[in-house]
Design an enzyme around this catalytic site. Structure first.
Site, short mmCIF file in Angstrom:
data_model
loop_
_atom_site.label_atom_id
_atom_site.label_comp_id
_atom_site.label_asym_id
_atom_site.label_seq_id
_atom_site.Cartn_x
_atom_site.Cartn_y
_atom_site.Cartn_z
N HIS A 167 -58.88 6.68 23.15
CA HIS A 167 -57.80 7.43 22.50
C HIS A 167 -56.45 7.11 23.14
O HIS A 167 -55.78 7.98 23.68
CB HIS A 167 -58.10 8.94 22.55
CG HIS A 167 -59.18 9.34 21.61
ND1 HIS A 167 -60.47 9.60 22.01
CD2 HIS A 167 -59.18 9.48 20.26
CE1 HIS A 167 -61.21 9.91 20.95
NE2 HIS A 167 -60.45 9.83 19.88
N ASN A 168 -56.07 5.84 23.06
CA ASN A 168 -54.80 5.40 23.63
C ASN A 168 -53.86 5.00 22.49
O ASN A 168 -54.19 5.16 21.32
CB ASN A 168 -55.06 4.23 24.59
CG ASN A 168 -55.90 3.16 23.92
OD1 ASN A 168 -55.67 2.84 22.76
ND2 ASN A 168 -56.88 2.63 24.62
N MET A 207 -53.08 2.24 21.27
CA MET A 207 -53.58 1.22 20.33
C MET A 207 -54.32 1.87 19.17
O MET A 207 -54.23 1.43 18.04
CB MET A 207 -54.56 0.29 21.06
CG MET A 207 -53.94 -0.97 21.54
SD MET A 207 -55.20 -2.23 21.76
CE MET A 207 -56.08 -1.59 23.08
ZN ZN Z 1 -58.24 9.34 16.24
#
Ligand code: ZN
Length: 602
Positions: free
Chosen positions: A354-355, A357
């Site tokens: 969950h970054n 990108m």
């Molecule tokens: Zn998401």
């Protein structure tokens, strides 16, 4: 197929105990020996040129010499047959074991049939043609298999090179972190010495995490706008909204209408073409190749992340805004938009999955569904709806801590209390963004009227809260019931938003519908994030959540179940409404097959 083999004619030879036939096998894989003995028993075996026949030939002899000796021995009746269960056949020096075929009752008749067939083949040109066509078909099939394997080899090579690049970047980051860590440890020791503390008393394995019992402070960076490659932005902008003429590039800014030129002055169409042609090979050219794929499914945020200074979200967001011409359409001040993108990007944590990108990826896919997927046209969406979708995509996991809603509920975090266990993180992503926009430097909505602002805000809230997988059954059930009635979703705001929620939900789990090598890259990152949550739970003395235990990986099982119960049904039903999205179902099926073939459970 072996050339020498085809020069072997159909050979017959008689011994005192049996009749022997030796010829090229029908499937052209080797030499077929057929024997009928005095008791009318039938024996038949094909000796494959790549295995059994090769063994019989031995390493010394050339194929041509080997076949010549067989031909010569048969023609001079230099063969022996001993039948004892199987037929042991000696032709010249070569020894064959031919297996009995008990299903053939009348061996002599069968042998005669073979003789008849081979005569037929020589005299009947159609039979010969059929035989050749059969061989050609086999050849074409083999060639097809070779091409498919070559393709697979290429995509594996791609994956390996990506992984190597990843690993290199990780190692570099690792050594930077190591250096920082030893510096901090030194400072910690000094601090302990000065304050009479024991540095060894701390638990070195304690996971580092924010204090979840308190509100999480604003993330982001001190700078309003990040460092960026101005030429890359200029090329991206010129590609989608070129300047009408050269004066656009030089004139002084006059008012709201020039907001879109606040930072980057685009080239004219012809200047753009020249610059692209003259662009030297390198990172910028690679990034432009990605941005060129704005309306293609293989837009690759990984490349942007690697080559544009970890700026996949920043450059994607900027390019998408140009592609949709939002700067001009909504009179958005370009500098404010760039500040906003900067803060959104910086607000994502360095989680494995969950970054920023993931934010960039979902932003791209969401707008793909609108445009190429045909949602904008079919649901008759407004420009405001499209704007809300693009922004919702990029911010939908803003400030995600890498620990999911269940975790927050379980530890009764501040956020769980604040949002009463309902769509905790999703509420948090939204609230943080709308709070950020209260600062005029970052207010992406500044060009809107009050009504537009309310409309976009409501759409975004609906969409982002819809990404809570805890609500999936409810949302998906309602969607299926709705499209069963009819496809007239364009008639009401409510059903238009329902379609938009499905679009962002699909974008959010679109990894599963990507080509396998990309799907696996995302999948590995997600599982790493799950394992980190599992570590955290274990450290707290809590039971480890399903699929999050590093010690008992079960990615194949969890992914197959996820594909079967969530991904495939959802993709299929979206494709029912948007037929242009159907290709994603095929990718998902392929990816499911990957786990069927590669079970990792212990
Ligand atoms: Zn998401």
């Amino acid at each position: 197929m072996q050339k020498e083999l085809f020069e072997v004619p159909v050979l017959y030879c008689n011994t005192d105990k049996a009749t022997l036939r030796c010829a090229v096998a029908e499937d052209a894989t080797g030499l077929e020996l057929v024997v009928v003995d005095k008791n009318n028993s039938f024996y038949r075996t094909t000796f494959d040129v790549n295995s059994s026949l090769k063994k019989i030939k031995g390493d010394e002899k050339e194929w041509k010499a080997f076949y010549d000796s067989i031909i010569e021995s048969c023609n001079s009746n230099d063969a022996k047959v001993v039948c004892n269960g199987n037929a042991e056949v000696t032709i010249g020096l070569a020894q064959f074991t031919v297996t009995k075929d008990a299903s053939v009752k009348d061996g002599a008749y069968q042998m005669a049939q073979l003789l008849f067939d081979s005569i037929n083949l020589r005299t009947d040109s159609k039979a010969a043609t059929r035989f050749t066509e059969g061989l050609q078909k086999q050849e074409a099939e083999l060639l097809r298999q070779v091409t498919a394997m070559e393709q697979e080899k290429r995509s594996l090579a791609d994956m390996i090179s990506f992984q190597e690049a990843d690993e290199k970047a990780n190692m570099e980051e690792y050594s930077t972190l190591q250096a920082q860590l030893s510096e901090i440890t030194e400072r910690w020791k000094v601090f302990c010495a000065e304050n009479g503390k024991d540095p060894e008393a701390e638990d070195p394995d304690a996971p580092i995490e924010p204090d979840f019992s308190k509100p999480i402070g604003r993330r982001g960076t001190a700078q309003d706008c990040r460092k960026h490659d101005e030429e890359l932005l200029r090329l991206a902008k010129s590609k989608f909204c070129p300047a009408e003429n050269e004066t656009v590039q030089t004139k002084a800014l006059e008012g709201d209408n020039d907001n879109w030129l606040r930072v980057i002055r685009p080239y004219t169409k012809s200047q753009y073409d020249e610059h692209i042609k003259a662009l030297p090979e390198g990172a910028r050219a690679q990034c432009m190749k990605v941005i060129d794929k704005m309306d293609q499914w293989d837009y690759d945020v990984w490349v942007l992340q690697d080559l544009a200074d970890k700026g996949s979200l920043f450059y994607t967001a900027y390019s998408v805004f140009c592609y949709w011409d939002f700067f001009r359409r909504f009179k958005i001040d370009e500098q404010i938009a760039m500040n906003f993108f900067t803060q959104v990007e910086a607000g994502y944590h360095a989680c494995p999955y969950h970054n920023s990108m993931h934010g960039a990826d979902v932003c791209h896919v969401a707008q793909y569904i609108l445009q190429k997927g045909g949602l904008k046209e079919k649901a008759e969406l407004t420009d405001e709806d499209c704007f809300a979708t693009v922004v919702a995509g990029m911010i939908h996991d803003y400030d995600h801590p890498g620990l999911n809603n269940n975790f927050h509920v379980k530890i009764q975090s501040y956020l769980a209390t604040l949002y009463n266990d309902r769509a905790i993180l999703e509420n948090h992503h939204l609230a943080e963004i709308f709070d950020l926009c209260k600062d005029p430097r970052f207010d992406i909505f500044h060009g809107f009227s009050d009504e537009q602002r309310r409309d976009v805000r409501e759409t975004m809230i609906e969409m982002v809260t819809g990404t809570d997988m805890g609500l999936h059954a409810k949302i998906f059930g309602a969607w299926k019931r709705r499209i069963k009635q009819d496809h007239d979703l364009h008639k009401k705001k409510e059903t238009q938003r329902q379609a938009l929620v499905m679009a962002i939900k699909m974008a959010d789990i679109s990894n599963c519908g990507r080509p396998t090598f990309l799907y696996l890259r995302w999948g590995m990152k997600l599982i790493e994030e799950f394992f980190m949550q599992g570590d955290n739970e274990r450290h707290r003395g809590d039971p480890v959540s399903p699929f999050m235990d590093r010690a008992a990986p079960s990615m194949s099982k969890s992914q197959i179940a996820f594909m079967n119960f969530v991904v495939v049904p959802m993709y299929e039903s979206i494709a029912e409404y948007l037929p242009d999205m159907h290709f994603s179902v095929d990718h998902a099926e392929e990816n499911k097959q990957y786990w069927n073939d590669n079970d990792d459970s212990v």
